[in-house]
Design an enzyme around this catalytic site. Structure first.
Site, PDB file in Angstrom:
ATOM      1  N   TYR A 108       0.847  -1.189   0.000  1.00  0.00           N
ATOM      2  CA  TYR A 108       0.000   0.000   0.000  1.00  0.00           C
ATOM      3  C   TYR A 108       0.877   1.231   0.000  1.00  0.00           C
ATOM      4  O   TYR A 108       2.036   1.210   0.427  1.00  0.00           O
ATOM      5  CB  TYR A 108      -0.979   0.004   1.181  1.00  0.00           C
ATOM      6  CG  TYR A 108      -0.505   0.723   2.421  1.00  0.00           C
ATOM      7  CD1 TYR A 108      -0.774   2.079   2.613  1.00  0.00           C
ATOM      8  CD2 TYR A 108       0.199   0.050   3.414  1.00  0.00           C
ATOM      9  CE1 TYR A 108      -0.348   2.736   3.755  1.00  0.00           C
ATOM     10  CE2 TYR A 108       0.619   0.692   4.557  1.00  0.00           C
ATOM     11  CZ  TYR A 108       0.348   2.039   4.731  1.00  0.00           C
ATOM     12  OH  TYR A 108       0.780   2.695   5.853  1.00  0.00           O
ATOM     13  N   PHE A 200      -3.066   0.098  12.446  1.00  0.00           N
ATOM     14  CA  PHE A 200      -3.096  -1.220  11.816  1.00  0.00           C
ATOM     15  C   PHE A 200      -1.733  -1.685  11.339  1.00  0.00           C
ATOM     16  O   PHE A 200      -1.309  -2.809  11.609  1.00  0.00           O
ATOM     17  CB  PHE A 200      -4.080  -1.205  10.641  1.00  0.00           C
ATOM     18  CG  PHE A 200      -3.915  -2.357   9.690  1.00  0.00           C
ATOM     19  CD1 PHE A 200      -4.431  -3.600   9.993  1.00  0.00           C
ATOM     20  CD2 PHE A 200      -3.229  -2.196   8.486  1.00  0.00           C
ATOM     21  CE1 PHE A 200      -4.280  -4.673   9.126  1.00  0.00           C
ATOM     22  CE2 PHE A 200      -3.071  -3.252   7.608  1.00  0.00           C
ATOM     23  CZ  PHE A 200      -3.601  -4.493   7.929  1.00  0.00           C
ATOM     24  N   ASP A 201      -1.016  -0.838  10.582  1.00  0.00           N
ATOM     25  CA  ASP A 201       0.242  -1.313  10.010  1.00  0.00           C
ATOM     26  C   ASP A 201       1.320  -1.464  11.077  1.00  0.00           C
ATOM     27  O   ASP A 201       2.189  -2.332  10.961  1.00  0.00           O
ATOM     28  CB  ASP A 201       0.726  -0.439   8.844  1.00  0.00           C
ATOM     29  CG  ASP A 201       0.538   1.034   9.071  1.00  0.00           C
ATOM     30  OD1 ASP A 201      -0.144   1.423  10.023  1.00  0.00           O
ATOM     31  OD2 ASP A 201       1.096   1.819   8.283  1.00  0.00           O
ATOM     32  N   THR A 202       1.278  -0.652  12.138  1.00  0.00           N
ATOM     33  CA  THR A 202       2.199  -0.874  13.256  1.00  0.00           C
ATOM     34  C   THR A 202       1.932  -2.240  13.888  1.00  0.00           C
ATOM     35  O   THR A 202       2.850  -3.015  14.169  1.00  0.00           O
ATOM     36  CB  THR A 202       2.039   0.216  14.326  1.00  0.00           C
ATOM     37  OG1 THR A 202       2.409   1.486  13.780  1.00  0.00           O
ATOM     38  CG2 THR A 202       2.921  -0.065  15.535  1.00  0.00           C
ATOM     39  N   LEU A 205       3.226  -4.997  11.696  1.00  0.00           N
ATOM     40  CA  LEU A 205       4.686  -5.071  11.746  1.00  0.00           C
ATOM     41  C   LEU A 205       5.172  -5.747  13.024  1.00  0.00           C
ATOM     42  O   LEU A 205       6.102  -6.563  12.998  1.00  0.00           O
ATOM     43  CB  LEU A 205       5.281  -3.663  11.656  1.00  0.00           C
ATOM     44  CG  LEU A 205       5.479  -3.069  10.264  1.00  0.00           C
ATOM     45  CD1 LEU A 205       6.060  -1.669  10.385  1.00  0.00           C
ATOM     46  CD2 LEU A 205       6.387  -3.943   9.414  1.00  0.00           C
TER      47      LEU A 205
END
Length: 437
Positions: A108, A200-202, A205
């Protein structure tokens, strides 16, 4: 439950099926930037990208002309499709599209294309070749070239410092809107994520790192969007809630992260260190060394605290700026003192130490907030310099109290475990140093 419109539809016949990479652009009320950015990305992929790729516009709850524009772009450009999700939330949009993707790699990027597109191939190539499992753009590593204001720069660095201190992360930049993951790994980890917004992306990860996946970092050229729709305060508070929720779940074992790769986590063995010289003189020497290191850390953290307070004071009340600044620097202070002052390394008991450190933070917050309240009660509109002077004085008192708490309670037993670690041969049998305090 998501309605029928929340389920992305299959790509149209004109859109390449089975693309090697699917690049998702999550959007909400972005009618100004959408068309020029998508056309620019489509042209770049057509002219410069050696793999087959698909662009998916994921509209999550737009109320302006974004969705009709996305549909028009999908009809116009062969490699573009558009999906509509009624509920707002970047994380929810990405999870929905990625879970149903037939591509080998899903990625993304932000609609403003703040990241230079020349970083796209270095981001995706290691995943398509099988060299790595996750790839992220980073604005904080050597080689990155970034243009943005000092407030965003400091907040970004403080956030990543918080992640390192609380969750033991090793990646350098959790928030850069430029990430990719192998689709098979994503399908395993996505059901474990809970956030539907900016955290969300943290979260993904952190779970990827815990699963042992190889994370490839790409230094990027990045220019801040002056018209960004991100609300800094609301996003920061949401991220703090996300860190607390995820950290608690990992500490309590309510999330079971599968082992998906061979990337070894940091060793659990605590740092080497000889026992202090025996007797009263040895204990005094140990205390003097700890006090000197604690003082050096305290000076640096106080400077960071004041700087962060001044940056935040313009956009929030004195009490809110004080609480947020103190929280960030208190977590960092606990993490740095754990390693530097008391010589503890590894993840063993890190969550316990941070929880105790946050209790010490509560004492500091009470002292500084009380001092601020007293100042505002005595002076109707005190100058910012007066607020800073009062806060520094109250923080010094809190620092003295914190040192005693660190020695007697927060890191109690650290010396015993360190001496045991120094006496054991390498490698240490698994679990041997996981001693209760």
């Amino acid at each position: 439950m998501a309605g029928p419109s929340d389920a992305p539809q299959p790509p149209p016949a004109s859109c390449p099926p089975g693309a090697q990479a699917e690049i998702v652009i999550p959007v909400r009320n972005e009618e100004r930037d959408l068309a020029p950015s998508v056309r620019r990305l489509d042209a770049y992929l057509h002219d410069n990208f050696p793999f087959t790729a698909r662009i998916t516009i994921a509209d999550n709850g737009s109320t302006d002309g974004t969705w009709p524009q996305a549909q028009a772009l999908a009809a116009e450009l062969a490699a573009v499709r558009a999906v509509r999700l009624e509920r707002p939330g970047r994380g929810g949009a990405l999870r929905s599209v990625w879970c149903r993707s037939d591509a080998d790699v899903v990625a993304y990027m932000d609609v403003d294309l703040s990241t230079d597109l020349n970083a796209l191939l270095p981001l995706l190539a290691p995943l398509l070749s099988g060299h790595s499992d996750v790839a992220i753009g980073t604005r904080l590593a050597r080689g990155a070239r970034v243009i943005r204001g000092p407030r965003r720069e400091i907040i970004s660095r403080c956030y990543n410092l918080l992640l390192r201190a609380t969750l033991g992360t090793r990646f350098s930049d959790a928030q850069c809107g430029f990430k990719a993951i192998r689709a098979d790994k994503a399908r395993t980890l996505l059901p474990l994520t809970a956030d539907t917004g900016w955290f969300f992306d943290t979260e993904l990860l952190v779970l990827a790192e815990r699963a042992g996946l190889r994370i490839h970092e790409v230094p990027v050229d990045w220019i801040d969007d002056a018209d960004s729709r991100v609300k800094i305060l609301a996003t920061a508070l949401g991220d703090l809630r996300g860190i607390m929720r995820l950290g608690t779940a990992l500490a309590l074992g309510t999330i079971t992260v599968p082992v998906l790769g061979s990337s070894s986590p940091p060793g659990l063995r605590e740092g080497p260190g000889a026992a202090p010289a025996g007797g009263l003189i040895g204990r005094y020497r140990q205390l003097a060394g700890q006090l000197a290191r604690f003082t050096a850390v305290g000076v640096a953290c106080t400077a960071a605290y004041v700087l962060l307070y001044l940056l935040l004071r313009g956009s929030m009340t004195a009490q809110a700026a004080n609480a947020l600044s103190l929280l960030v620097t208190a977590v960092a202070n606990t993490a740095v003192n754990r390693r530097v002052t008391f010589g503890i390394r590894g993840r063993a008991h890190a969550a316990r130490h941070q929880v105790r450190g946050l209790i010490a933070f509560g004492i500091g917050l009470a002292l500084t907030s009380g001092a601020l309240a007293a100042l505002h009660a005595a002076v109707a509109r005190p100058a910012t310099a007066a607020e800073v002077a009062v806060l520094v004085g109250a923080n010094l008192v809190a620092t003295v109290i914190r040192f005693g708490l660190y020695r007697r309670w927060v890191f109690r037993g650290a010396g015993r475990r360190r001496r045991l670690a120094a006496s054991l041969p390498d490698p240490v049998p698994h679990g041997l140093l996981d001693l209760s305090e």
